[in-house]
Design a protein around this motif. Structure first.
Motif, PDB file in Angstrom:
ATOM      1  N   GLY A 106       2.794   5.718  -3.233  1.00  0.00           N
ATOM      2  CA  GLY A 106       4.008   6.636  -3.725  1.00  0.00           C
ATOM      3  C   GLY A 106       4.152   6.455  -5.263  1.00  0.00           C
ATOM      4  O   GLY A 106       4.450   7.499  -5.750  1.00  0.00           O
ATOM      5  N   VAL A 107       3.979   5.397  -5.847  1.00  0.00           N
ATOM      6  CA  VAL A 107       4.146   5.355  -7.296  1.00  0.00           C
ATOM      7  C   VAL A 107       2.837   6.311  -7.994  1.00  0.00           C
ATOM      8  O   VAL A 107       3.356   6.880  -8.830  1.00  0.00           O
ATOM      9  N   ALA A 108       1.810   5.924  -7.193  1.00  0.00           N
ATOM     10  CA  ALA A 108       0.754   6.845  -7.794  1.00  0.00           C
ATOM     11  C   ALA A 108       1.199   8.348  -7.633  1.00  0.00           C
ATOM     12  O   ALA A 108       0.758   9.270  -8.494  1.00  0.00           O
ATOM     13  N   ALA A 109       1.661   8.818  -6.456  1.00  0.00           N
ATOM     14  CA  ALA A 109       2.112  10.006  -6.301  1.00  0.00           C
ATOM     15  C   ALA A 109       3.240  10.432  -7.223  1.00  0.00           C
ATOM     16  O   ALA A 109       3.086  11.675  -7.812  1.00  0.00           O
ATOM     17  N   MET A 110       4.152   9.611  -7.325  1.00  0.00           N
ATOM     18  CA  MET A 110       5.149   9.962  -8.514  1.00  0.00           C
ATOM     19  C   MET A 110       4.358  10.382  -9.816  1.00  0.00           C
ATOM     20  O   MET A 110       4.619  11.383 -10.533  1.00  0.00           O
ATOM     21  N   HIS A 111       3.573   9.434 -10.255  1.00  0.00           N
ATOM     22  CA  HIS A 111       2.682   9.943 -11.439  1.00  0.00           C
ATOM     23  C   HIS A 111       2.051  11.136 -11.457  1.00  0.00           C
ATOM     24  O   HIS A 111       2.136  11.822 -12.454  1.00  0.00           O
TER      25      HIS A 111
ATOM     26  N   VAL B 247       0.871  -1.324  -0.007  1.00  0.00           N
ATOM     27  CA  VAL B 247       0.134  -0.092   0.251  1.00  0.00           C
ATOM     28  C   VAL B 247       0.863   1.163  -0.042  1.00  0.00           C
ATOM     29  O   VAL B 247       0.451   2.224  -0.617  1.00  0.00           O
ATOM     30  N   VAL B 248       2.015   1.302   0.743  1.00  0.00           N
ATOM     31  CA  VAL B 248       2.836   2.413   0.868  1.00  0.00           C
ATOM     32  C   VAL B 248       3.593   2.867  -0.437  1.00  0.00           C
ATOM     33  O   VAL B 248       3.558   3.779  -1.066  1.00  0.00           O
TER      34      VAL B 248
ATOM     35  N   HIS C 231       0.009   3.558 -15.761  1.00  0.00           N
ATOM     36  CA  HIS C 231       0.270   4.787 -16.334  1.00  0.00           C
ATOM     37  C   HIS C 231      -0.593   5.110 -17.197  1.00  0.00           C
ATOM     38  O   HIS C 231      -1.483   6.343 -17.151  1.00  0.00           O
ATOM     39  N   TYR C 232      -1.462   4.083 -17.886  1.00  0.00           N
ATOM     40  CA  TYR C 232      -2.222   4.491 -19.210  1.00  0.00           C
ATOM     41  C   TYR C 232      -3.389   4.621 -18.658  1.00  0.00           C
ATOM     42  O   TYR C 232      -4.424   5.069 -19.243  1.00  0.00           O
ATOM     43  N   THR C 233      -4.068   3.842 -17.578  1.00  0.00           N
ATOM     44  CA  THR C 233      -5.066   4.002 -16.725  1.00  0.00           C
ATOM     45  C   THR C 233      -5.223   5.352 -16.225  1.00  0.00           C
ATOM     46  O   THR C 233      -6.389   5.863 -16.238  1.00  0.00           O
ATOM     47  N   ALA C 234      -4.174   5.770 -15.561  1.00  0.00           N
ATOM     48  CA  ALA C 234      -4.036   7.297 -15.083  1.00  0.00           C
ATOM     49  C   ALA C 234      -4.078   8.114 -16.279  1.00  0.00           C
ATOM     50  O   ALA C 234      -4.812   9.222 -15.918  1.00  0.00           O
ATOM     51  N   MET C 235      -3.748   7.968 -17.421  1.00  0.00           N
ATOM     52  CA  MET C 235      -3.927   9.066 -18.489  1.00  0.00           C
ATOM     53  C   MET C 235      -5.098   8.788 -19.121  1.00  0.00           C
ATOM     54  O   MET C 235      -5.585  10.008 -19.547  1.00  0.00           O
TER      55      MET C 235
ATOM     56  N   SER D  24      -6.542   3.807 -11.112  1.00  0.00           N
ATOM     57  CA  SER D  24      -5.214   3.873 -11.377  1.00  0.00           C
ATOM     58  C   SER D  24      -4.415   3.646 -10.104  1.00  0.00           C
ATOM     59  O   SER D  24      -3.470   2.893  -9.939  1.00  0.00           O
ATOM     60  N   VAL D  25      -4.893   4.206  -8.773  1.00  0.00           N
ATOM     61  CA  VAL D  25      -4.407   4.019  -7.617  1.00  0.00           C
ATOM     62  C   VAL D  25      -4.278   2.639  -7.353  1.00  0.00           C
ATOM     63  O   VAL D  25      -3.541   1.960  -6.696  1.00  0.00           O
ATOM     64  N   ALA D  26      -5.433   2.015  -7.341  1.00  0.00           N
ATOM     65  CA  ALA D  26      -6.011   0.481  -7.074  1.00  0.00           C
ATOM     66  C   ALA D  26      -4.730  -0.440  -7.932  1.00  0.00           C
ATOM     67  O   ALA D  26      -4.129  -1.273  -7.301  1.00  0.00           O
ATOM     68  N   VAL D  27      -4.609   0.065  -9.008  1.00  0.00           N
ATOM     69  CA  VAL D  27      -3.866  -0.821  -9.847  1.00  0.00           C
ATOM     70  C   VAL D  27      -2.210  -0.455  -9.615  1.00  0.00           C
ATOM     71  O   VAL D  27      -1.380  -1.447  -9.589  1.00  0.00           O
ATOM     72  N   ALA D  28      -1.859   0.755  -9.113  1.00  0.00           N
ATOM     73  CA  ALA D  28      -0.419   0.897  -8.494  1.00  0.00           C
ATOM     74  C   ALA D  28      -0.440   0.139  -7.449  1.00  0.00           C
ATOM     75  O   ALA D  28       0.723  -0.556  -7.148  1.00  0.00           O
TER      76      ALA D  28
END
Length: 307
Positions: free
Chosen positions: A122-127, A117-118, A189-193, A150-154
């Motif tokens: 963090g990866v989502a925050a980076m994106h 989770v952490v 990434h592409y889910t977030a985009m 996208s956060v759930a995928v991360a």
């Protein structure tokens, strides 16, 4: 006015290159973490840090290679240098937190869940920090449901990566895990985009040209790419990572056994007969208590010379 977004300006070139960089960072990171777990006498913090930096650089490089293909038809694009570099630091630090947690505490369900989770957050925050570095003549808007997805995928991708880091051992299995990691990170990434939309200021305002996507991103991508290549050199020349767990564990006892055999092998005994006599060869015999003892030397008189 609603902007027209094109995330694949160069076709399949940027998605494929981004995926390969994510796989490279994941593969190097997994092998470094495995190295720290296989040999307890190695410098564990150093290998974990190298693994975290490799995975973090791979994720960040994947993101901005994919962003090279991002375009808004109605406006140019610029990148804030400070936020772009900050997103790289966030990527390495949050991945490092997760890697050190599982590296020292193992992969039980609670530890793996917390670390996943952490790291995923963090990866989502980076994106999204990297997206905040993108400047256009307009405003970015995000669909909340797609952002949550996208956060759930991360989180799932980070948890799977950390699980693989402490579970996978062989070279081929690490390679397969890195390919899956590349799919998960690129998918995030592409889910977030897909959640992004742009509201452009003005109508047909093309005077805000922005910067060329290669003028800033390519020089900034050079550093993490060189780091990944150097990490690859370190991994390739490490004997434990080249041989693998099984070969190393099989070869090490063999080496120790051969050395022990050489040290315990009895030295050849030479018996010198007096007056130049001939010596009978010493043949071992079985002693009373099962021990091998050489017989007493037998002296033979020197050959007589008849005058």
């Amino acid at each position: 006015m609603q902007g027209t977004i094109d995330g694949f300006r160069y076709g399949a070139v940027t998605p494929v290159a981004a995926y390969l960089m994510a796989c490279l960072g994941g593969a190097l990171g997994l092998r470094c973490i495995v190295r720290s777990l296989l040999n307890e006498q190695s410098w564990k913090p150093g290998w974990l840090a190298l693994g975290a930096a490799s995975i973090g650089c791979g994720i960040w490089t994947m993101h901005f290679i994919a962003m090279l293909g991002f375009k808004v038809e109605e406006t140019g694009i610029r990148y804030d240098t400070g936020l772009t570099l900050l997103s790289l630091g966030v990527s390495i630090v949050v991945v490092g937190i997760g890697v050190f947690i599982v590296g020292y505490r193992g992969a039980d369900k609670v530890t793996l869940g917390v670390a996943g989770v952490v790291t995923g957050l963090g990866v989502a925050a980076m994106h999204y920090l990297g997206m905040a570095a993108v400047e256009v003549n307009g405003d970015f808007r995000y669909d909340p449901l797609t952002v949550a997805l996208s956060v759930a995928v991360a989180i799932v991708a980070a948890t799977a990566a950390l699980w693989a880091a402490v579970t996978v051992r062989g070279f081929m299995t690490s390679l397969g895990a890195s390919l899956v990691m590349g799919v998960a990170v690129s998918g995030m990434h592409y889910t977030a985009m897909a959640a992004v939309s742009v509201h452009v200021h003005g109508d047909g305002n093309r005077a805000w040209t922005g910067d060329s996507p290669t003028s800033l991103l390519l020089p900034m991508l050079l550093g993490p790419t060189v780091f990944l290549l150097l990490a690859g050199v370190v991994v390739m020349f490490d004997p434990l990572l080249v041989l693998g767990d099984g070969e190393w564990n099989r070869s090490a006892p063999a080496r120790r056994t051969s050395v022990a055999d050489q040290s315990t092998e009895p030295a050849p005994q030479h018996t010198i007969a007096p007056f130049g006599g001939q010596v009978a060869p010493a043949r071992p015999r079985q002693g009373q208590y099962g021990t091998t003892t050489p017989p007493a030397p037998q002296w033979a008189p020197p050959p007589s010379h008849e005058w």
